[in-house]
Design an enzyme around this catalytic site. Structure first.
Site, PDB file in Angstrom:
ATOM      1  N   TYR A   1      -5.959   4.738   5.844  1.00 23.73           N
ATOM      2  CA  TYR A   1      -6.340   4.093   4.817  1.00 23.73           C
ATOM      3  C   TYR A   1      -7.513   2.978   5.562  1.00 23.73           C
ATOM      4  O   TYR A   1      -8.036   3.313   6.310  1.00 23.73           O
ATOM      5  CB  TYR A   1      -5.718   2.486   4.366  1.00 23.73           C
ATOM      6  CG  TYR A   1      -3.998   2.952   3.586  1.00 23.73           C
ATOM      7  CD1 TYR A   1      -4.256   3.191   2.579  1.00 23.73           C
ATOM      8  CD2 TYR A   1      -2.710   3.066   4.781  1.00 23.73           C
ATOM      9  CE1 TYR A   1      -3.062   3.019   1.589  1.00 23.73           C
ATOM     10  CE2 TYR A   1      -1.950   3.064   3.641  1.00 23.73           C
ATOM     11  CZ  TYR A   1      -2.110   3.509   2.261  1.00 23.73           C
ATOM     12  OH  TYR A   1      -0.985   3.865   1.929  1.00 23.73           O
TER      13      TYR A   1
ATOM     14  N   GLU B   1       1.240  -1.146  -0.243  1.00 24.98           N
ATOM     15  CA  GLU B   1       0.188   0.102   0.078  1.00 24.98           C
ATOM     16  C   GLU B   1       1.196   1.493   0.029  1.00 24.98           C
ATOM     17  O   GLU B   1       0.474   2.688  -0.519  1.00 24.98           O
ATOM     18  CB  GLU B   1      -1.603   0.007   0.993  1.00 24.98           C
ATOM     19  CG  GLU B   1      -1.288   0.691   3.248  1.00 24.98           C
ATOM     20  CD  GLU B   1      -0.120  -0.704   3.515  1.00 24.98           C
ATOM     21  OE1 GLU B   1       1.125  -1.007   2.361  1.00 24.98           O
ATOM     22  OE2 GLU B   1       0.074  -0.084   4.687  1.00 24.98           O
TER      23      GLU B   1
ATOM     24  N   TRP C   1      -9.382   1.033   4.628  1.00 25.22           N
ATOM     25  CA  TRP C   1      -9.879  -0.603   5.968  1.00 25.22           C
ATOM     26  C   TRP C   1      -8.646  -1.261   6.987  1.00 25.22           C
ATOM     27  O   TRP C   1      -8.687  -1.823   7.440  1.00 25.22           O
ATOM     28  CB  TRP C   1      -8.346  -1.590   4.768  1.00 25.22           C
ATOM     29  CG  TRP C   1      -6.792  -1.406   4.629  1.00 25.22           C
ATOM     30  CD1 TRP C   1      -6.213  -1.895   5.100  1.00 25.22           C
ATOM     31  CD2 TRP C   1      -6.906  -0.707   3.407  1.00 25.22           C
ATOM     32  NE1 TRP C   1      -5.420  -1.242   4.094  1.00 25.22           N
ATOM     33  CE2 TRP C   1      -5.086  -0.820   2.553  1.00 25.22           C
ATOM     34  CE3 TRP C   1      -7.729  -0.700   1.871  1.00 25.22           C
ATOM     35  CZ2 TRP C   1      -4.696   0.075   1.735  1.00 25.22           C
ATOM     36  CZ3 TRP C   1      -7.002   0.120   0.738  1.00 25.22           C
ATOM     37  CH2 TRP C   1      -5.683  -0.092   0.813  1.00 25.22           C
TER      38      TRP C   1
ATOM     39  N   TRP D   1       1.722  10.599   6.932  1.00 25.26           N
ATOM     40  CA  TRP D   1       0.670   9.448   7.628  1.00 25.26           C
ATOM     41  C   TRP D   1      -0.484   9.250   7.533  1.00 25.26           C
ATOM     42  O   TRP D   1      -1.600  10.435   7.418  1.00 25.26           O
ATOM     43  CB  TRP D   1       0.393   9.063   9.170  1.00 25.26           C
ATOM     44  CG  TRP D   1      -0.194   8.006   9.495  1.00 25.26           C
ATOM     45  CD1 TRP D   1      -1.266   7.288   9.173  1.00 25.26           C
ATOM     46  CD2 TRP D   1       1.032   6.792   9.622  1.00 25.26           C
ATOM     47  NE1 TRP D   1      -1.223   5.852   9.935  1.00 25.26           N
ATOM     48  CE2 TRP D   1      -0.237   5.806   9.936  1.00 25.26           C
ATOM     49  CE3 TRP D   1       1.860   6.379   9.999  1.00 25.26           C
ATOM     50  CZ2 TRP D   1      -0.129   4.184  10.216  1.00 25.26           C
ATOM     51  CZ3 TRP D   1       2.614   5.159   9.418  1.00 25.26           C
ATOM     52  CH2 TRP D   1       1.391   3.888   9.680  1.00 25.26           C
TER      53      TRP D   1
ATOM     54  N   THR E   1      12.462  -0.601   3.357  1.00 24.83           N
ATOM     55  CA  THR E   1      13.095  -1.128   4.214  1.00 24.83           C
ATOM     56  C   THR E   1      12.294  -2.740   3.837  1.00 24.83           C
ATOM     57  O   THR E   1      13.084  -3.234   3.530  1.00 24.83           O
ATOM     58  CB  THR E   1      13.062  -0.959   6.135  1.00 24.83           C
ATOM     59  OG1 THR E   1      13.154   0.404   6.010  1.00 24.83           O
ATOM     60  CG2 THR E   1      13.690  -1.919   5.728  1.00 24.83           C
TER      61      THR E   1
ATOM     62  N   ASP F   1       5.094   2.837   0.204  1.00 22.88           N
ATOM     63  CA  ASP F   1       6.695   2.664   0.246  1.00 22.88           C
ATOM     64  C   ASP F   1       6.636   3.997   0.855  1.00 22.88           C
ATOM     65  O   ASP F   1       6.891   4.931   1.240  1.00 22.88           O
ATOM     66  CB  ASP F   1       7.274   3.168  -0.893  1.00 22.88           C
ATOM     67  CG  ASP F   1       8.289   2.900  -0.660  1.00 22.88           C
ATOM     68  OD1 ASP F   1       9.218   3.081   0.309  1.00 22.88           O
ATOM     69  OD2 ASP F   1       8.900   3.422  -2.086  1.00 22.88           O
ATOM     70  N   ASP F   2       7.201   3.084   2.387  1.00 20.96           N
ATOM     71  CA  ASP F   2       7.610   4.763   3.880  1.00 20.96           C
ATOM     72  C   ASP F   2       8.798   4.804   3.289  1.00 20.96           C
ATOM     73  O   ASP F   2       9.827   5.581   2.348  1.00 20.96           O
ATOM     74  CB  ASP F   2       7.022   4.326   4.701  1.00 20.96           C
ATOM     75  CG  ASP F   2       7.462   5.615   6.281  1.00 20.96           C
ATOM     76  OD1 ASP F   2       7.679   6.589   5.478  1.00 20.96           O
ATOM     77  OD2 ASP F   2       7.465   5.395   7.048  1.00 20.96           O
TER      78      ASP F   2
ATOM     79  N   LYS G   1       6.114   7.410  -0.286  1.00 21.71           N
ATOM     80  CA  LYS G   1       6.011   9.094  -0.227  1.00 21.71           C
ATOM     81  C   LYS G   1       7.800   9.670  -0.045  1.00 21.71           C
ATOM     82  O   LYS G   1       8.090   8.725  -0.303  1.00 21.71           O
ATOM     83  CB  LYS G   1       6.345   8.624   1.526  1.00 21.71           C
ATOM     84  CG  LYS G   1       4.705   7.688   2.226  1.00 21.71           C
ATOM     85  CD  LYS G   1       5.355   8.693   3.861  1.00 21.71           C
ATOM     86  CE  LYS G   1       3.984   7.847   3.997  1.00 21.71           C
ATOM     87  NZ  LYS G   1       3.742   7.504   5.428  1.00 21.71           N
TER      88      LYS G   1
END
Ligand code: 5GP
Length: 190
Positions: free
Chosen positions: A161, A101, A163, A158, A107, A103-104, A134
């Site tokens: 979402y 969902e 869900w 942040w 990692t 890519d922060d 992000k």
């Protein structure tokens, strides 16, 4: 504007449809990273079927970077919670689309790509699809031959979402308000 951006199911679906419209080929398998990649991958399957006429199978991997209780990064790094065994994969597999969902820090994606590459070897093409990328300095890296698709580039805030919502009507209300603000900001030249 709130520092938490809410996205509705409809908005996410529309973003995915826009991204799929630009895809030139269909992967042999969708590999969502559980849990965040599950719903985007399922929507992608529908959109890929509509565009390419092929029902793409879904094979889930489970990875965890954050401790959900303490909301901090696990000291041990990325942890596997679920991983297919060798015979679970189609031996004819040529291309994989890894789905998450967001890519922060990157990692998790780096870990997933490296691990899949170890399982498959170089002959299977691995590409990456995320709903949100992000815009920030990333800790992880991806090999140059990995095609990377982000449905939307976003600032480093942040993302809430649908869900994850307990009260979906309240979530939808906030998402609608924020979408109006986003649209107004885009439309405004100053
Ligand atoms: P990474 O830092 O490895 O790129 O991201 C790890 C995971 O953290 C993501 O797959 C996602 O589950 C979670 N995460 C990171 N940023 C956000 C965010 O803004 N919203 C939500 N809901 N999850 C996030």
């Amino acid at each position: 504007m709130s520092k938490k951006h809410h996205y509705s199911y409809n908005h996410i679906h529309t973003l995915l449809a826009g991204a799929v419209a630009s895809l030139k080929s269909v992967p042999d398998v969708l590999v969502p990273i559980s849990g965040g990649g599950l719903i985007p991958a399922r929507i992608l399957r529908t959109l890929l079927k509509a565009k390419f006429g092929k029902t793409v199978p879904i094979k889930v991997i489970g990875l965890q970077l954050y401790d959900d209780d303490t909301e901090t990064i696990l000291e041990s790094g990325v942890k596997r919670t679920q991983w297919p065994r060798e015979h679970d994969w189609d031996p004819e597999l040529k291309s994989v689309l890894l789905v998450d969902e967001v890519d922060d820090t990157r990692t998790t994606l780096q870990y997933a790509v490296e691990s899949l590459r170890k399982d498959f070897g170089p002959e299977v093409k691995i590409n990456v699809f995320v709903v949100h990328d992000k815009q920030k300095e990333k800790r992880g890296t991806l090999p140059a031959d990995v095609e990377y698709i982000a449905a939307l580039k976003v600032e480093d805030v942040w993302i809430a979402y649908p869900w994850d919502a307990i009260d979906i009507d309240e979530h939808q209300k906030i998402a609608d308000e924020q979408r109006v603000i986003d649209a107004a900001l885009v439309a405004s030249p100053w």
